[in-house]
Design a protein around this motif. Structure first.
Motif, PDB file in Angstrom:
ATOM      1  N   ALA A   1      91.968  38.707 -62.030  1.00  0.00           N
ATOM      2  CA  ALA A   1      91.508  37.345 -61.739  1.00  0.00           C
ATOM      3  C   ALA A   1      91.518  36.530 -63.026  1.00  0.00           C
ATOM      4  N   ASP A   2      91.372  35.192 -62.871  1.00  0.00           N
ATOM      5  CA  ASP A   2      91.254  34.273 -64.011  1.00  0.00           C
ATOM      6  C   ASP A   2      92.449  34.430 -64.956  1.00  0.00           C
ATOM      7  N   LEU A   3      93.660  34.260 -64.395  1.00  0.00           N
ATOM      8  CA  LEU A   3      94.894  34.480 -65.156  1.00  0.00           C
ATOM      9  C   LEU A   3      95.152  33.320 -66.120  1.00  0.00           C
TER      10      LEU A   3
ATOM     11  N   PHE B   1     105.394  31.025 -60.722  1.00  0.00           N
ATOM     12  CA  PHE B   1     103.951  31.107 -60.529  1.00  0.00           C
ATOM     13  C   PHE B   1     103.565  32.580 -60.423  1.00  0.00           C
ATOM     14  N   ALA B   2     102.504  32.971 -61.136  1.00  0.00           N
ATOM     15  CA  ALA B   2     101.946  34.313 -61.015  1.00  0.00           C
ATOM     16  C   ALA B   2     100.677  34.219 -60.166  1.00  0.00           C
ATOM     17  N   TRP B   3     100.523  35.135 -59.215  1.00  0.00           N
ATOM     18  CA  TRP B   3      99.380  35.063 -58.311  1.00  0.00           C
ATOM     19  C   TRP B   3      98.953  36.446 -57.863  1.00  0.00           C
ATOM     20  N   VAL B   4      97.691  36.552 -57.462  1.00  0.00           N
ATOM     21  CA  VAL B   4      97.128  37.824 -57.003  1.00  0.00           C
ATOM     22  C   VAL B   4      97.265  37.914 -55.496  1.00  0.00           C
ATOM     23  N   ASN B   5      97.893  38.975 -55.041  1.00  0.00           N
ATOM     24  CA  ASN B   5      98.112  39.216 -53.615  1.00  0.00           C
ATOM     25  C   ASN B   5      96.872  39.914 -53.038  1.00  0.00           C
ATOM     26  N   ALA B   6      96.264  39.303 -52.017  1.00  0.00           N
ATOM     27  CA  ALA B   6      95.048  39.868 -51.431  1.00  0.00           C
ATOM     28  C   ALA B   6      95.266  41.273 -50.889  1.00  0.00           C
ATOM     29  N   ALA B   7      96.464  41.559 -50.387  1.00  0.00           N
ATOM     30  CA  ALA B   7      96.715  42.841 -49.714  1.00  0.00           C
ATOM     31  C   ALA B   7      96.645  44.028 -50.667  1.00  0.00           C
ATOM     32  N   ASP B   8      97.203  43.861 -51.885  1.00  0.00           N
ATOM     33  CA  ASP B   8      97.236  44.989 -52.822  1.00  0.00           C
ATOM     34  C   ASP B   8      96.528  44.697 -54.140  1.00  0.00           C
ATOM     35  N   GLN B   9      96.020  43.467 -54.307  1.00  0.00           N
ATOM     36  CA  GLN B   9      95.324  43.035 -55.526  1.00  0.00           C
ATOM     37  C   GLN B   9      96.201  43.086 -56.777  1.00  0.00           C
ATOM     38  N   GLN B  10      97.511  43.123 -56.562  1.00  0.00           N
ATOM     39  CA  GLN B  10      98.445  43.112 -57.691  1.00  0.00           C
ATOM     40  C   GLN B  10      98.948  41.695 -57.956  1.00  0.00           C
ATOM     41  N   ILE B  11      99.481  41.495 -59.153  1.00  0.00           N
ATOM     42  CA  ILE B  11     100.031  40.200 -59.527  1.00  0.00           C
ATOM     43  C   ILE B  11     101.483  40.134 -59.075  1.00  0.00           C
ATOM     44  N   TRP B  12     101.799  39.065 -58.364  1.00  0.00           N
ATOM     45  CA  TRP B  12     103.149  38.827 -57.884  1.00  0.00           C
ATOM     46  C   TRP B  12     103.703  37.567 -58.560  1.00  0.00           C
TER      47      TRP B  12
ATOM     48  N   SER C   1     101.514  36.314 -46.785  1.00  0.00           N
ATOM     49  CA  SER C   1     100.676  36.770 -47.886  1.00  0.00           C
ATOM     50  C   SER C   1      99.440  35.888 -48.002  1.00  0.00           C
ATOM     51  N   SER C   2      98.476  36.357 -48.811  1.00  0.00           N
ATOM     52  CA  SER C   2      97.265  35.593 -49.067  1.00  0.00           C
ATOM     53  C   SER C   2      96.919  35.715 -50.538  1.00  0.00           C
ATOM     54  N   VAL C   3      96.602  34.574 -51.154  1.00  0.00           N
ATOM     55  CA  VAL C   3      96.256  34.541 -52.568  1.00  0.00           C
ATOM     56  C   VAL C   3      94.746  34.703 -52.695  1.00  0.00           C
ATOM     57  N   ARG C   4      94.327  35.854 -53.189  1.00  0.00           N
ATOM     58  CA  ARG C   4      92.885  36.092 -53.285  1.00  0.00           C
ATOM     59  C   ARG C   4      92.606  37.303 -54.166  1.00  0.00           C
TER      60      ARG C   4
ATOM     61  N   GLY D   1      87.895  34.394 -57.446  1.00  0.00           N
ATOM     62  CA  GLY D   1      87.951  33.149 -58.189  1.00  0.00           C
ATOM     63  C   GLY D   1      89.391  32.701 -58.302  1.00  0.00           C
ATOM     64  N   VAL D   2      89.703  31.952 -59.354  1.00  0.00           N
ATOM     65  CA  VAL D   2      91.069  31.482 -59.547  1.00  0.00           C
ATOM     66  C   VAL D   2      91.994  32.692 -59.682  1.00  0.00           C
ATOM     67  N   ALA D   3      93.052  32.710 -58.862  1.00  0.00           N
ATOM     68  CA  ALA D   3      93.900  33.901 -58.767  1.00  0.00           C
ATOM     69  C   ALA D   3      95.377  33.559 -58.927  1.00  0.00           C
ATOM     70  N   TRP D   4      95.689  32.519 -59.720  1.00  0.00           N
ATOM     71  CA  TRP D   4      97.080  32.180 -59.970  1.00  0.00           C
ATOM     72  C   TRP D   4      97.182  31.389 -61.275  1.00  0.00           C
ATOM     73  N   THR D   5      98.383  31.337 -61.830  1.00  0.00           N
ATOM     74  CA  THR D   5      98.662  30.469 -62.972  1.00  0.00           C
ATOM     75  C   THR D   5     100.157  30.199 -63.034  1.00  0.00           C
ATOM     76  N   ARG D   6     100.521  29.161 -63.753  1.00  0.00           N
ATOM     77  CA  ARG D   6     101.930  28.815 -63.945  1.00  0.00           C
ATOM     78  C   ARG D   6     102.509  29.660 -65.075  1.00  0.00           C
ATOM     79  N   VAL D   7     103.702  30.205 -64.876  1.00  0.00           N
ATOM     80  CA  VAL D   7     104.388  31.021 -65.887  1.00  0.00           C
ATOM     81  C   VAL D   7     105.794  30.457 -66.062  1.00  0.00           C
ATOM     82  N   ASP D   8     105.989  29.599 -67.072  1.00  0.00           N
ATOM     83  CA  ASP D   8     107.291  28.957 -67.303  1.00  0.00           C
ATOM     84  C   ASP D   8     107.810  28.346 -65.996  1.00  0.00           C
ATOM     85  N   ASN D   9     108.890  28.906 -65.455  1.00  0.00           N
ATOM     86  CA  ASN D   9     109.493  28.349 -64.242  1.00  0.00           C
ATOM     87  C   ASN D   9     109.112  29.145 -62.989  1.00  0.00           C
TER      88      ASN D   9
END
Length: 626
Positions: free
Chosen positions: A118-120, A78-89, A57-60, A68-76
């Motif tokens: 973006a900018d989560l 990590f939420a991030w944007v997958n470059a392939a589908d632009q969805q949050i994983w 995968s690629s975070v983008r 821009g920034v495409a991830w953030t910490r969520v409790d235990n």
């Protein structure tokens, strides 16, 4: 004679880092790997580095195409944007035992194919994410933007703020009852005019009647809440991007005042091409830490919580970005003149630094940048960085009186170049070329007035700067008048082509996904830059003037040849721009080469393609030497 390091070697060793943030347990960042062309999220705790996202995968994010920034910490997790589908994983937090950590168990949270994020920001009170969202309407219409809420359990997406053309920096107050953000409208870019806004929340939902505009008379960026409820944002109403404070009162937030009581002649941020920039923060003692840009270099400054006195922290780095603080350390991405990029940590008490990852020293000699200033039209001071050659060109039987020179014109054009280790520069200096990298008029880092000197004059003002620079370098014996080359990418490609047409100084040049025809670019480029040309050039009647577009001036090319490189998936400078310019030059009987990459977009991510560009470009220049 010193051996030239291979293009493969200099490219593959150059990993980049960005989107860094501290967590209660450590620090995480995104690493760009040129071998795979992917971005991967990593986490460091107690000296151990663990991959968070799957290898394939690629975070983008592709919001505004530059993301821009495409991830953030969520409790235990990590939420991030997958470059392939632009969805949050969602990826799990690494286990204490690295062997048990398994990024392959990452799962999608959202399922909205027409949306990008973006900018989560994580809102723990309501178990949701806030994010900037871009939604495609149809092929004939611009995508629409909003600030959205994303349920961390169901993945349901709810638009909570709409109406502006662009959004950035959704940020919550410490009590979760107030939301601030930055927005702007066409025809502006975020480095010209933005609006800083606030709204009250009730059970997490905006109360529309409470929406307030805090500032709109400048470029406002990076809003932050202080623990006492005051607001701070970076703004440039007094020429320099400095921090301003909006003090909370019973009547709300009155007009801003400089946080440091005076305006310092430095920039506290870089140009906001990407979302989520972070260049200042406070430690638990209330001291302000900031990464500032001063005459082309980054500085790390700490301001005392009580006296506001400045302390400059000495670090062996020339560019710093992506600042984030924990209770014990400040973390940032660091680049230098003689090291590869890396992630470093600064002890907040001792003010000593250590490397977390990267920042390796090359195993070959390095040409170090020398600041080089010129006085250009209208008595404007323009900075560049000169890299002397490490050896004479290999095929010459005699060392020339002055070296051949490659002049670099950065993209943007509202951007900048920095005195940092660049694999391309080192490859060329090892091959016997000097390199000059110019921050022409309109570049960032020198104040708003300098940034705006390019308005209406793109293709003219910066070309004059280029000419002044090479003339002075030749006069100083730092470049040979019969071996001058110029190259640029994107907006820098446009500058390069205009220089090759209007100046007889250059033997040849290279355009990498460069602009060649203004009116079609204005009509077909992406939303973020769809009105940029109106500021850089003028209205459509001005854009249509033949003298403003290289494609209409191909017959007037004064250089002996041009080489082009273009990604066929480029949504910013579409491939038709290069196709048209190449055809026009061929029709005019000019020497031209063109190399296309089927699976590249705006900028070449794969090391193999970067290697091919270096090798073809150097061979092209060598063919014109003396």
């Amino acid at each position: 004679m010193m051996a030239v390091p291979s293009a493969e070697k200099v490219v593959k060793g150059f990993k980049e880092y960005h989107s860094l943030a501290a967590t209660p347990q450590g620090v995480a960042w995104v690493e760009s790997n040129p071998v795979t062309g992917r971005n991967r999220l990593y986490f460091s705790q107690l000296g151990s580095v663990t991959a968070i996202t799957p290898e394939e995968s690629s975070v983008r994010s592709r919001v505004n195409e530059y993301g821009g920034v495409a991830w953030t910490r969520v409790d235990n997790a990590f939420a991030w944007v997958n470059a392939a589908d632009q969805q949050i994983w969602i990826s799990p937090y690494p286990a204490d035992d690295p062997i048990l950590s398994c990024p392959e168990v990452s799962v999608p949270l959202t399922s909205t194919p027409q949306r990008r994020f973006a900018d989560l920001v994580y809102d723990g009170q309501h178990q949701r994410l806030l994010a900037v969202c871009e939604i495609a309407v149809d092929e004939a219409s611009e995508p629409q933007q909003s600030i959205v809420s994303i349920d961390c359990t169901t993945g349901a997406v709810l638009d909570i703020l709409q109406g502006a053309d662009f959004y950035a920096y959704p940020r919550l107050s410490p009590d979760g009852k107030t939301l601030v953000w930055i927005e702007w409208q066409h025809p502006h870019q975020p480095w010209l005019f933005t609006q800083f806004k606030l709204i009250q929340l009730e059970d997490g939902h905006p109360v529309i009647s409470t929406q307030t505009q805090l500032a709109n008379n400048a470029s406002w960026l990076q809003p932050r809440f202080l623990p006492n409820g005051d607001l701070v944002a970076l703004g440039d109403p007094d020429n320099w991007w400095n921090p301003y404070v909006f003090k909370q009162t019973e009547q709300g937030y009155p007009q801003a005042s400089p946080l440091l009581d005076e305006i310092l002649p430095v920039e506290f941020t870089t140009a906001p091409w990407a979302l989520g920039l972070s260049t200042f923060a406070w430690d638990e003692q209330g001291h302000l830490h900031a990464l500032v840009q001063e005459q082309g270099y980054s500085r790390y400054w700490r301001f005392d919580a009580q006296t506001k006195a400045k302390h400059s922290v000495t670090l062996p780095f020339s560019r710093l970005s992506s600042l984030s603080l924990s209770s014990t350390h400040a973390y940032c991405v660091a680049e230098s003149e003689d090291r590869y990029p890396g992630v470093v940590a600064l002890d907040l008490v001792e003010l000593t630094w250590k490397i977390i990852v990267g920042a390796d020293t090359p195993d070959h000699p390095v040409s170090l940048p020398q600041p080089y200033w010129i006085k250009t039209t209208n008595a404007c001071d323009v900075q560049s960085f000169y890299y002397p050659p490490l050896t004479p060109p290999s095929q010459l039987t005699q060392e020339p009186s002055a070296p051949p020179l490659i002049l670099l014109t950065h993209g943007g054009p509202t951007s900048a170049t920095y005195p940092v280790l660049n694999p391309r520069v080192q490859y060329w200096t090892s091959a016997g070329f000097a390199v000059a990298d110019i921050n022409y008029r309109g570049s960032c880092g020198y104040g708003r007035e300098f940034r705006c000197t390019l308005a209406g004059g793109w293709g003219r003002a910066e070309v004059e700067d280029v000419e002044h620079l090479v003339d002075q370098l030749v006069n100083d014996g730092l470049a040979h008048p019969d071996a001058l080359f110029i190259r640029g990418q994107s907006a820098g490609g446009y500058t390069t082509l205009m220089a090759l047409i209007h100046s007889a100084r250059f033997k040849a040049g290279a355009s990498l996904y460069g602009v060649s025809d203004l009116l079609p670019l204005h009509a077909h480029t992406h939303k973020f830059e769809s009105h940029y040309l109106s500021w850089l050039v003028g209205d459509e009647s001005e854009m249509s003037q033949p003298e403003r577009s290289p494609v209409h001036l191909a017959h007037a090319l004064q250089a002996e040849g041009v080489i082009f490189f273009q990604g066929l998936q480029d949504p910013v400078v579409v491939p038709e721009q290069t196709h048209a310019m190449v055809a026009a030059l061929k029709a005019a009987g000019k020497a031209v080469e063109a190399i296309y990459f089927a699976d590249e977009a705006h900028g070449f991510r794969l090391a193999l393609h970067q290697q091919q560009v270096l090798e073809r470009e150097l061979a092209f220049y060598m063919g014109f030497l003396f």
